[in-house]
Scaffold this active site. Structure first.
Site, mmCIF file in Angstrom:
data_model
loop_
_atom_site.group_PDB
_atom_site.id
_atom_site.type_symbol
_atom_site.label_atom_id
_atom_site.label_comp_id
_atom_site.label_asym_id
_atom_site.label_seq_id
_atom_site.Cartn_x
_atom_site.Cartn_y
_atom_site.Cartn_z
ATOM 1 N N GLU A 21 0.450 13.962 3.440
ATOM 2 C CA GLU A 21 1.490 12.929 3.441
ATOM 3 C C GLU A 21 1.227 12.083 2.193
ATOM 4 O OE1 GLU A 21 3.461 10.142 3.391
ATOM 5 O OE2 GLU A 21 2.415 9.175 5.053
ATOM 6 N N CYS B 180 4.659 4.088 1.862
ATOM 7 C CA CYS B 180 5.085 5.321 1.185
ATOM 8 C C CYS B 180 6.596 5.531 1.292
ATOM 9 C CB CYS B 180 4.313 6.520 1.719
ATOM 10 S SG CYS B 180 4.409 6.666 3.499
HETATM 11 P P1 NAD Z 1 -6.261 6.444 -4.573
HETATM 12 O O1 NAD Z 1 -5.286 7.494 -4.879
HETATM 13 O O2 NAD Z 1 -7.592 6.513 -5.216
HETATM 14 O O3 NAD Z 1 -6.533 6.361 -3.006
HETATM 15 C C1 NAD Z 1 -5.543 6.544 -2.009
HETATM 16 C C2 NAD Z 1 -6.283 6.834 -0.711
HETATM 17 O O4 NAD Z 1 -6.983 8.060 -0.838
HETATM 18 C C3 NAD Z 1 -7.370 5.798 -0.381
HETATM 19 O O5 NAD Z 1 -7.352 5.563 0.997
HETATM 20 C C4 NAD Z 1 -8.674 6.459 -0.809
HETATM 21 O O6 NAD Z 1 -9.767 6.044 -0.008
HETATM 22 C C5 NAD Z 1 -8.388 7.910 -0.593
HETATM 23 N N1 NAD Z 1 -9.109 8.782 -1.508
HETATM 24 C C6 NAD Z 1 -9.224 8.637 -2.845
HETATM 25 N N2 NAD Z 1 -9.945 9.645 -3.368
HETATM 26 C C7 NAD Z 1 -10.285 10.440 -2.343
HETATM 27 C C8 NAD Z 1 -11.021 11.635 -2.229
HETATM 28 N N3 NAD Z 1 -11.538 12.259 -3.282
HETATM 29 N N4 NAD Z 1 -11.202 12.162 -0.998
HETATM 30 C C9 NAD Z 1 -10.678 11.574 0.093
HETATM 31 N N5 NAD Z 1 -9.959 10.453 0.055
HETATM 32 C C10 NAD Z 1 -9.757 9.889 -1.150
HETATM 33 O O7 NAD Z 1 -5.672 5.078 -4.977
HETATM 34 P P2 NAD Z 1 -5.419 3.663 -4.373
HETATM 35 O O8 NAD Z 1 -5.625 2.717 -5.487
HETATM 36 O O9 NAD Z 1 -6.161 3.385 -3.099
HETATM 37 O O10 NAD Z 1 -3.869 3.772 -4.080
HETATM 38 C C11 NAD Z 1 -3.045 4.034 -5.189
HETATM 39 C C12 NAD Z 1 -1.936 4.924 -4.880
HETATM 40 O O11 NAD Z 1 -2.125 5.720 -3.735
HETATM 41 C C13 NAD Z 1 -0.700 4.133 -4.577
HETATM 42 O O12 NAD Z 1 -0.065 3.785 -5.751
HETATM 43 C C14 NAD Z 1 0.112 5.066 -3.761
HETATM 44 O O13 NAD Z 1 0.859 5.895 -4.626
HETATM 45 C C15 NAD Z 1 -0.887 5.930 -3.080
HETATM 46 N N6 NAD Z 1 -1.037 5.633 -1.654
HETATM 47 C C16 NAD Z 1 -0.191 6.257 -0.823
HETATM 48 C C17 NAD Z 1 -0.278 6.003 0.517
HETATM 49 C C18 NAD Z 1 0.683 6.651 1.475
HETATM 50 O O14 NAD Z 1 0.937 6.112 2.523
HETATM 51 N N7 NAD Z 1 1.200 7.842 1.162
HETATM 52 C C19 NAD Z 1 -1.226 5.132 1.005
HETATM 53 C C20 NAD Z 1 -2.112 4.521 0.114
HETATM 54 C C21 NAD Z 1 -2.014 4.803 -1.225
#
Ligand code: NAD
Length: 476
Positions: A250, A284
């Site tokens: 997702e 999202c």
């Molecule tokens: P990010 O992409 O680093 O992290 C998003 C999520 O993924 C966080 O909860 C993080 O803990 C997890 N994550 C990151 N790297 C991971 C890995 N290697 N293995 C497992 N989990 C991992 O960035 P962020 O700064 O936390 O969020 C930025 C972007 O993420 C936002 O701009 C948005 O686009 C997206 N986001 C989407 C949702 C959603 O509901 N689809 C939720 C949160 C963030």
């Protein structure tokens, strides 16, 4: 008055912390101050969690639908009883207004109760075999699930993943976001208190890339459920390929909202404006690209700017606050970059565009208009309180803009022309389409996207089946 709790992991039912483990500071986004230290898993913790998850699967795959339903319904009751504390904790660590945190809890309890009902509807089928052979098709739980949940719905995201795995008869290792751990622990604890065997669901935290490589590198894990960004989703899908682990992804979106000139603009604004500021735009399925027919463009843009400028921003624990801070310091930094880049490219800032104050992670509700399509924010998910409003001549141009990006999570369209409603429902490429409504989703409806927004569904009967596999048995 609710105190922010001390933090731990839950492995084999034990609260695990200390022991020289690395820690992560969980921060209050209103002030930037540390709320508590979170212990992070070392490889031995993860190995132990994996071993326990294997035992948990052996136990839970044999559970009856009634046992699974009783745990889910019992947990829903406990979550409701504990609702005030859980909602305050979610607001403390994520920043959203307390009323939104309470809505999130209703999402979780609604889903647990729905999934409880689904346990008795996991039907297979019997095939017609004239020669007398008996052939059946059955659904079986997929195996131990790894679930990585993000910070934006700190209660709802873990709830969705736990409920699906437990209803299906799987064990689960949950790694919720390190930034919002207490909410996830609260949901898991309610399940354990409702009688879930301790081996079945566990919570670890850690350095995300270390945890994911460790868990997905193990032959014990059979399924990954991930919610987060497209970039990380693609990375995790590659890790899953090595062990052929099934995935539900997702991922991000860039929600188009088509507003035609046959609708009452105020009616659209009444839900689109609060929809935009909900959880500070960190959703999202947030409405993002407002694709407005040119006759009503100016009224829509000005109405959106007026409403967003009037939003009461502050500490989500205080009465009357409509929008809290952003969840972490990365978000206002990203908003500043998006706005500066759009301005440089020639976009107009109709309201907002700046940080608020010098404490915490507040950002003004913002309207940008006449934004060139090559501005970063027209192509990357903003995940913030910024409405993008552009004018378009006709339906064809509006649909083309809606489908321009490789994302396809939620899309919305406002028109009273019934024939057009049907065309839009058919032609917009998205997993969820709201026609004259920003209310999409619900415990009974599949939630998920297409293309770069991911694959598979959460919620609905499909959300439980996503943790199951088919087996065809042919008896001579
Ligand atoms: P990010 O992409 O680093 O992290 C998003 C999520 O993924 C966080 O909860 C993080 O803990 C997890 N994550 C990151 N790297 C991971 C890995 N290697 N293995 C497992 N989990 C991992 O960035 P962020 O700064 O936390 O969020 C930025 C972007 O993420 C936002 O701009 C948005 O686009 C997206 N986001 C989407 C949702 C959603 O509901 N689809 C939720 C949160 C963030």
């Amino acid at each position: 008055m609710t105190q922010y709790p001390s933090l731990h992991m839950i492995i084999d039912g034990e609260q695990v912390s200390g022991g020289g483990r690395r820690t992560f500071d969980v921060v209050n986004p209103v002030t930037g101050e540390t709320l508590a230290e979170l212990p992070l898993a070392d490889p031995a913790d993860l190995d132990r969690a994996l071993e326990v998850a294997q035992k948990g699967f052996a136990i839970w795959r044999k559970s009856t639908p009634q046992q699974r339903a009783a745990v889910l319904q019992g947990a829903a009751r406990l979550i409701t009883e504990r609702g005030d504390d859980l909602a305050r904790i979610a607001t403390m660590e994520e920043g959203k207004p307390i009323a939104e945190a309470k809505m999130e809890l209703m999402m979780v309890t609604g889903w647990f109760n729905f999934a409880a009902g689904e346990t008795s509807r996991l039907y297979g089928r019997e095939l017609v075999r004239p020669v007398g052979q008996r052939s059946t098709v059955r659904w079986e739980p997929v195996g131990p699930v790894a679930a990585f949940a993000p910070w934006n719905f700190p209660l709802g995201n873990p709830g969705r993943k736990l409920g699906a795995a437990i209803a299906a008869g799987c064990s689960i290792i949950l790694k919720s976001a390190e930034e919002t751990p207490a909410s996830a622990l609260g949901i898991l604890q309610a399940l354990l208190d409702a009688g879930l065997p301790k081996e079945v669901a566990q919570a670890v935290f850690g350095v995300p890339d270390e945890v994911s490589r460790h868990l997905l590198g193990s032959p014990i894990i059979r399924k990954l459920s991930f919610t987060g960004s497209t970039v990380i989703g693609k990375h995790l899908a590659k890790l899953c390929a090595d062990n052929m682990i099934r995935t539900t992804m997702e991922l991000g979106g860039h929600g188009p909202v088509l507003v035609f000139d046959d609708v009452d603009v105020d009616r659209v604004l009444a839900t689109a404006a609060p929809g935009k500021t909900r959880n500070c735009g960190q959703v999202c399925v947030s409405p993002t690209r407002f694709i407005v027919q040119e006759n009503v463009f100016e009224r829509f843009r000005d109405g959106m700017a007026e409403r967003l400028a009037a939003t009461k921003v502050g500490n989500g624990l205080e009465d009357g606050v409509q929008m809290g801070p952003m969840a972490n310091p990365r978000r206002p930094d990203a908003m500043e970059k998006f706005v500066a880049n759009a301005r440089d490219k020639g976009a107009r800032v109709n309201t907002g565009g700046e940080r608020i104050g010098n404490q915490g992670y507040f950002f003004q509700p913002t309207v940008l208009s006449e934004i060139p399509l090559d501005a970063d924010i027209m192509n990357e998910e903003p995940f913030g309180p910024i409405a993008l409003v552009n004018p378009y001549a006709d339906e064809e141009a509006m649909i083309a803009e809606a489908n321009r990006l490789p994302y396809g999570l939620a899309a919305y369209a406002w028109t009273d022309n019934v024939q057009r409603q049907r065309r839009l429902a058919a032609e917009i490429e998205a997993g969820m389409v709201g026609i004259n409504s920003h209310m999409i989703g619900g415990a009974d409806a599949p939630f998920g996207g297409v293309q770069w927004s991911g694959h598979g569904s959460e919620d609905g009967p499909e959300g439980v089946k996503a943790c199951m596999v088919l087996k065809a048995v042919h008896e001579g």
